[in-house]
Design a protein around this motif. Sequence first.
Motif, PDB file in Angstrom:
ATOM      1  N   ARG A 392     -10.589 -22.197  23.708  1.00  0.00           N
ATOM      2  CA  ARG A 392      -9.643 -21.841  24.759  1.00  0.00           C
ATOM      3  C   ARG A 392      -8.266 -21.433  24.604  1.00  0.00           C
ATOM      4  O   ARG A 392      -7.567 -20.781  25.203  1.00  0.00           O
ATOM      5  N   GLN A 393      -7.749 -22.205  23.880  1.00  0.00           N
ATOM      6  CA  GLN A 393      -6.069 -22.140  23.487  1.00  0.00           C
ATOM      7  C   GLN A 393      -6.105 -20.879  22.699  1.00  0.00           C
ATOM      8  O   GLN A 393      -5.211 -20.229  22.951  1.00  0.00           O
ATOM      9  N   PHE A 394      -6.976 -20.351  21.826  1.00  0.00           N
ATOM     10  CA  PHE A 394      -7.006 -19.408  21.101  1.00  0.00           C
ATOM     11  C   PHE A 394      -7.023 -18.056  22.100  1.00  0.00           C
ATOM     12  O   PHE A 394      -6.352 -17.093  22.022  1.00  0.00           O
ATOM     13  N   GLY A 395      -8.222 -18.047  23.152  1.00  0.00           N
ATOM     14  CA  GLY A 395      -8.503 -16.957  24.029  1.00  0.00           C
ATOM     15  C   GLY A 395      -7.205 -16.650  24.845  1.00  0.00           C
ATOM     16  O   GLY A 395      -6.898 -15.667  25.001  1.00  0.00           O
ATOM     17  N   VAL A 396      -6.487 -17.922  25.589  1.00  0.00           N
ATOM     18  CA  VAL A 396      -5.241 -17.466  26.280  1.00  0.00           C
ATOM     19  C   VAL A 396      -4.111 -17.077  24.988  1.00  0.00           C
ATOM     20  O   VAL A 396      -3.625 -15.915  25.581  1.00  0.00           O
ATOM     21  N   LEU A 397      -4.031 -17.458  24.139  1.00  0.00           N
ATOM     22  CA  LEU A 397      -2.928 -16.890  23.140  1.00  0.00           C
ATOM     23  C   LEU A 397      -3.140 -15.515  22.830  1.00  0.00           C
ATOM     24  O   LEU A 397      -2.285 -14.445  22.967  1.00  0.00           O
ATOM     25  N   TYR A 398      -4.617 -14.967  22.256  1.00  0.00           N
ATOM     26  CA  TYR A 398      -4.955 -13.863  21.916  1.00  0.00           C
ATOM     27  C   TYR A 398      -4.858 -12.746  23.302  1.00  0.00           C
ATOM     28  O   TYR A 398      -4.063 -11.687  23.057  1.00  0.00           O
ATOM     29  N   ASN A 399      -5.228 -13.205  24.532  1.00  0.00           N
ATOM     30  CA  ASN A 399      -5.013 -12.276  25.681  1.00  0.00           C
ATOM     31  C   ASN A 399      -3.445 -12.266  26.375  1.00  0.00           C
ATOM     32  O   ASN A 399      -2.954 -11.014  26.524  1.00  0.00           O
ATOM     33  N   LEU A 487     -44.946 -21.446  13.304  1.00  0.00           N
ATOM     34  CA  LEU A 487     -43.937 -20.396  13.425  1.00  0.00           C
ATOM     35  C   LEU A 487     -43.816 -19.505  12.281  1.00  0.00           C
ATOM     36  O   LEU A 487     -43.857 -18.080  12.456  1.00  0.00           O
ATOM     37  N   THR A 488     -44.013 -19.747  11.066  1.00  0.00           N
ATOM     38  CA  THR A 488     -44.049 -19.129   9.836  1.00  0.00           C
ATOM     39  C   THR A 488     -45.181 -18.232   9.842  1.00  0.00           C
ATOM     40  O   THR A 488     -45.321 -17.131   8.843  1.00  0.00           O
ATOM     41  N   LEU A 489     -46.293 -18.401  10.317  1.00  0.00           N
ATOM     42  CA  LEU A 489     -47.492 -17.349  10.384  1.00  0.00           C
ATOM     43  C   LEU A 489     -47.154 -16.431  11.293  1.00  0.00           C
ATOM     44  O   LEU A 489     -48.133 -15.521  11.559  1.00  0.00           O
ATOM     45  N   ARG A 490     -46.170 -16.142  12.251  1.00  0.00           N
ATOM     46  CA  ARG A 490     -45.762 -15.205  13.283  1.00  0.00           C
ATOM     47  C   ARG A 490     -45.091 -14.056  12.770  1.00  0.00           C
ATOM     48  O   ARG A 490     -44.453 -13.396  13.645  1.00  0.00           O
ATOM     49  N   ASN A 491     -45.042 -14.032  11.426  1.00  0.00           N
ATOM     50  CA  ASN A 491     -44.374 -12.720  10.857  1.00  0.00           C
ATOM     51  C   ASN A 491     -42.659 -12.383  11.526  1.00  0.00           C
ATOM     52  O   ASN A 491     -42.556 -11.586  12.172  1.00  0.00           O
ATOM     53  N   THR A 492     -41.922 -13.563  11.380  1.00  0.00           N
ATOM     54  CA  THR A 492     -40.552 -13.564  11.679  1.00  0.00           C
ATOM     55  C   THR A 492     -39.884 -12.258  11.396  1.00  0.00           C
ATOM     56  O   THR A 492     -39.995 -11.808  10.257  1.00  0.00           O
ATOM     57  N   PRO A 493     -39.350 -11.659  12.297  1.00  0.00           N
ATOM     58  CA  PRO A 493     -38.645 -10.245  11.906  1.00  0.00           C
ATOM     59  C   PRO A 493     -37.234 -10.134  11.328  1.00  0.00           C
ATOM     60  O   PRO A 493     -36.719 -11.384  11.476  1.00  0.00           O
ATOM     61  N   GLU A 494     -36.907  -9.323  10.736  1.00  0.00           N
ATOM     62  CA  GLU A 494     -35.560  -9.292  10.409  1.00  0.00           C
ATOM     63  C   GLU A 494     -34.554  -9.102  11.595  1.00  0.00           C
ATOM     64  O   GLU A 494     -35.017  -8.326  12.617  1.00  0.00           O
ATOM     65  N   PRO A 495     -33.748 -10.083  11.877  1.00  0.00           N
ATOM     66  CA  PRO A 495     -32.635  -9.882  12.801  1.00  0.00           C
ATOM     67  C   PRO A 495     -32.131  -8.774  12.861  1.00  0.00           C
ATOM     68  O   PRO A 495     -31.598  -7.957  11.864  1.00  0.00           O
ATOM     69  N   THR A 496     -31.538  -8.095  13.867  1.00  0.00           N
ATOM     70  CA  THR A 496     -30.749  -6.981  14.157  1.00  0.00           C
ATOM     71  C   THR A 496     -29.272  -7.199  14.175  1.00  0.00           C
ATOM     72  O   THR A 496     -28.873  -8.176  14.981  1.00  0.00           O
ATOM     73  N   HIS A 497     -28.293  -6.598  13.330  1.00  0.00           N
ATOM     74  CA  HIS A 497     -27.006  -7.081  13.257  1.00  0.00           C
ATOM     75  C   HIS A 497     -26.230  -5.974  13.635  1.00  0.00           C
ATOM     76  O   HIS A 497     -25.873  -5.196  12.694  1.00  0.00           O
ATOM     77  N   PRO A 498     -25.744  -5.597  14.845  1.00  0.00           N
ATOM     78  CA  PRO A 498     -25.058  -4.278  15.297  1.00  0.00           C
ATOM     79  C   PRO A 498     -23.738  -4.482  14.490  1.00  0.00           C
ATOM     80  O   PRO A 498     -23.010  -5.784  14.484  1.00  0.00           O
ATOM     81  N   THR A 499     -23.161  -3.624  14.324  1.00  0.00           N
ATOM     82  CA  THR A 499     -21.828  -3.564  14.057  1.00  0.00           C
ATOM     83  C   THR A 499     -20.582  -3.675  15.098  1.00  0.00           C
ATOM     84  O   THR A 499     -21.037  -2.779  15.932  1.00  0.00           O
ATOM     85  N   PRO A 500     -19.940  -4.557  15.057  1.00  0.00           N
ATOM     86  CA  PRO A 500     -18.853  -4.710  16.255  1.00  0.00           C
ATOM     87  C   PRO A 500     -18.064  -3.383  16.314  1.00  0.00           C
ATOM     88  O   PRO A 500     -17.565  -2.761  15.313  1.00  0.00           O
ATOM     89  N   GLU A 501     -17.617  -3.101  17.526  1.00  0.00           N
ATOM     90  CA  GLU A 501     -16.707  -1.852  17.738  1.00  0.00           C
ATOM     91  C   GLU A 501     -15.362  -2.034  17.096  1.00  0.00           C
ATOM     92  O   GLU A 501     -15.078  -0.993  16.382  1.00  0.00           O
ATOM     93  N   LYS A 502     -14.892  -3.121  16.810  1.00  0.00           N
ATOM     94  CA  LYS A 502     -13.944  -3.445  16.120  1.00  0.00           C
ATOM     95  C   LYS A 502     -14.170  -4.623  15.004  1.00  0.00           C
ATOM     96  O   LYS A 502     -14.687  -5.659  15.463  1.00  0.00           O
ATOM     97  N   LEU A 507      -9.108  -6.590  13.400  1.00  0.00           N
ATOM     98  CA  LEU A 507      -8.658  -7.194  14.849  1.00  0.00           C
ATOM     99  C   LEU A 507      -7.721  -8.275  14.480  1.00  0.00           C
ATOM    100  O   LEU A 507      -6.924  -8.544  15.153  1.00  0.00           O
ATOM    101  N   GLU A 508      -8.000  -9.037  13.624  1.00  0.00           N
ATOM    102  CA  GLU A 508      -7.184 -10.241  13.001  1.00  0.00           C
ATOM    103  C   GLU A 508      -5.855  -9.802  12.768  1.00  0.00           C
ATOM    104  O   GLU A 508      -4.552 -10.180  13.225  1.00  0.00           O
ATOM    105  N   GLU A 509      -5.618  -8.622  11.841  1.00  0.00           N
ATOM    106  CA  GLU A 509      -4.541  -8.047  11.481  1.00  0.00           C
ATOM    107  C   GLU A 509      -3.745  -7.513  12.615  1.00  0.00           C
ATOM    108  O   GLU A 509      -2.426  -7.601  12.904  1.00  0.00           O
ATOM    109  N   ILE A 510      -4.372  -6.927  13.665  1.00  0.00           N
ATOM    110  CA  ILE A 510      -3.773  -6.448  14.725  1.00  0.00           C
ATOM    111  C   ILE A 510      -3.328  -7.208  15.692  1.00  0.00           C
ATOM    112  O   ILE A 510      -1.949  -7.597  16.159  1.00  0.00           O
ATOM    113  N   PHE A 511      -3.737  -8.581  15.905  1.00  0.00           N
ATOM    114  CA  PHE A 511      -3.566 -10.001  16.455  1.00  0.00           C
ATOM    115  C   PHE A 511      -2.192 -10.558  15.841  1.00  0.00           C
ATOM    116  O   PHE A 511      -1.299 -10.590  16.539  1.00  0.00           O
ATOM    117  N   LEU A 512      -2.219 -10.668  14.550  1.00  0.00           N
ATOM    118  CA  LEU A 512      -1.116 -11.361  13.922  1.00  0.00           C
ATOM    119  C   LEU A 512       0.078 -10.423  13.894  1.00  0.00           C
ATOM    120  O   LEU A 512       1.060 -10.912  13.934  1.00  0.00           O
TER     121      LEU A 512
END
Length: 831
Positions: A392-399, A487-502, A507-512
């Motif tokens: 919460r503290q960081f969210g308020v500072l960032y905003n 569970l391991t018999l259920r062919n666990t898929p590769e998770p999707t990892h979308p690229t964040p827009e930023k 983003l950290e550099e912009i913030f600081l």
Amino acid sequence: MKQQGITDISPILISSKSAQDLPSDAGGKIRNLQRLIQANYPVPPTLFLPSQVYFYFIRQNSLQHHITSFANIDVDAVRWEEIWDAALALRNLFLRHPFPNEIARPLLNTIYGQFGSAPLAIRSCAQHEDSTFSHAGMHDSILHVSGEIDILKAVQQVWASLWTDRAILYRKEMNLDAKTSGMGVIIQPMFYGQTSGVLFTKDPTDESRFTIEAISGNASEVVDDNNDTERVSLNRETGKLITRKRPESVHHNTISDPLLPELYKLGMEVEQLLAAPQDIEWTVTDNEINILQSRPITTFAHPDDRGWDADDKRPWYVSLTRSHSNLTTLRKRIEREILPEMSAESDAMKKINLVNLTCEELKKELAHRKERLDYWREVYWHELIPFAHTVRQFGVLYNNVITPDDPFEFTILLTGQHLLAIERNTMLKKLAEMVRNNKQLENDLKQGILPDNHEYTTLLDTYMERFGDLSCGTSWCEEGPWGIIRLTLRNTPEPTHPTPEKQPVHLEEIFLQSVPPKQREFARDVLELARVGYRLRDDDNLYLGKIQARYNEAFTIAKDCIPDLQHEQVEARQHTPKGLYWGDEQSASKRNINLNGWAAANGIALGKARVITTPDDLFYFQKGEVLVCDALDPNMTFVVPMASAIVERRGGMLVHGAIIAREYGIPCVTGIPEVTARIHTGDDLVVDGFRGVVTIETGKKKTRQAVQVKNVLGGELETCCARPMTGFFRRGSCETTSYDRGSHVVCAIMTNEFLEFTLSQGNDLISPSKEMGFPGLVAGDRWCLCASRWEEARQAGVAPPVILEATNEAALRNLQREALQQHEAPKNDKA
């Protein structure tokens, strides 16, 4: 409320020479200061900005409906995360909207005319603040403010603090009303004292005492709990010294002996003037005591040993707000003491062979484990939950610094931590890969044979040792290792990892860089602390879950020889959150097509629902299903890599479902009431994590699942682009569905000519839209275009080049193959 003209909302100077009347709705804080000033007590020069300015700002920026929606939150039906999230979003709206120049310029001119360029203290003054109900800690004060931009922003922050999460909890006592409640603002030059503190003319915890807390330096350090204080107690009737307690690091009295009677005399005089016991903030400059503010003490609490009244948990909620120094100290205790002790205690219990105990010994062991479980729950609520305030503290500072379109953009900088849940799920994925790559192993497991001396068995043993008691909800371990094997018999898929827009690093550099240089190190500390808090917000439940598991093990065995336990349920089931049903019939509400909740993690997904209402449901979870539950405990998240999306009754950005969804890059919608009754297992769902909407498909309207599809050349559809993440589902490919009305199926390479043309046609692909998860495009980006838009551009002679291998065959419903081939991108551009 009567409409105010601009001439009615000028700042008011409070002075002993000025007899200007305050508005009728002016709060108790400014009225107290006015009386003190007129009685010639030393008070800093004071300007008062009446609440009419607040109402003018609200009207000019059309914020009333947002405020009304927030003010109408049913606090009995939502969790603390949801209240805070809503307050943060509303606060960001105040900061993002412009300060009208017709009120900004007169305000700034008055401030500079009275105080010059001195740093300012900008304080809240709500209508009922510091009157019959003490609002201490409810609203914001912003200190050390300089410069026009920061002054106006600080005023907006104070206005927004009328609608904090804390204020909403106490809205009845505070007489908060969305239409009539306003916020005045007190503006004073900062007084930097040699000695400062607060005094209570009647100690809230001992009414016979007059208590003073002080430090060397500024009073804000006492109020914000940033430093240890000297605490002096005097006899309220006589002023005689009772006790004096100094911090261990301080070797001399902060409050000099001559200063004590002066503070006592001042406090009792102010109490008499204002006709009530007072909480006074003071500072000493040039050997004179200055009163910064004075508020009545209206509540003399007698809390129980947990720190709150048994029937009112709101004080506990308010206690979640901690200072930065308090959180830093708490981190050390959690990492160095609490979590290691919990883990060690669980390990010690695990070594006890319960089967060999007599019934009497088992009864004693069960009682001991129950006592330890209760103890660690208390620690969890009083120390681990409050540590989430780091986020919460960081969210308020960032905003404050960035004022982003999305009030939760700051969470991008918190993802990617080393979560125990992710470590556990990675190990589970390795087990599944072993099964997938070894047919003999798969056949053996399906027949109930666990091979000896096999790498799978060795890894499974390691998994069960580290995480086995955390794999079925809060100690839902009724199936043992075979639940994990299934569970391991259920062919666990590769998770999707979308690229964040930023990207987080960018983003950290912009913030600081946006933080003033003098505050940059503090900002780094706040970010680091938030990352730890974000990680522990997920991990702490796993540690508590181990203690829970040890109790449940003893309970299950003890039932066989302790008759009193025969009809009792295991502890985990007794403490299942509201909405999780255990074998009883669910009284479903009317099933809606569109269910609205919180947009907790971006993305769009389709899949069949798997409603989790019993422990066994987790072990039947299928690849690509939507996980629907009342409350996603971190101990349940081992199935998340198989899920296409998460839907949860609990709301907020910091619930565990939202945290784990962001880590895996899948959409998540939280805060849907009665969701486990309104959605049934097998329902076809569309989960929109951008807008916070879940659609149940019924009747004839069924979504065509976006499984492997062909491109316009007849081959398998290839990825169009992952940076920026494109496609209707934001998976990187031009998959489509019946919900994709625009048919985003043409993978095209953007050109300046096309972007300008489509903008002229009313289709802006250049400007970002956070609400729709759209980053804004530039020449060279690849994007899944609507077939009709591409054809429109072709006829105008500005069609962008097409990557045929990544263009969905569905494009041929509206476009000619030859036309697409004529605009095929050169091979070099496809690389």
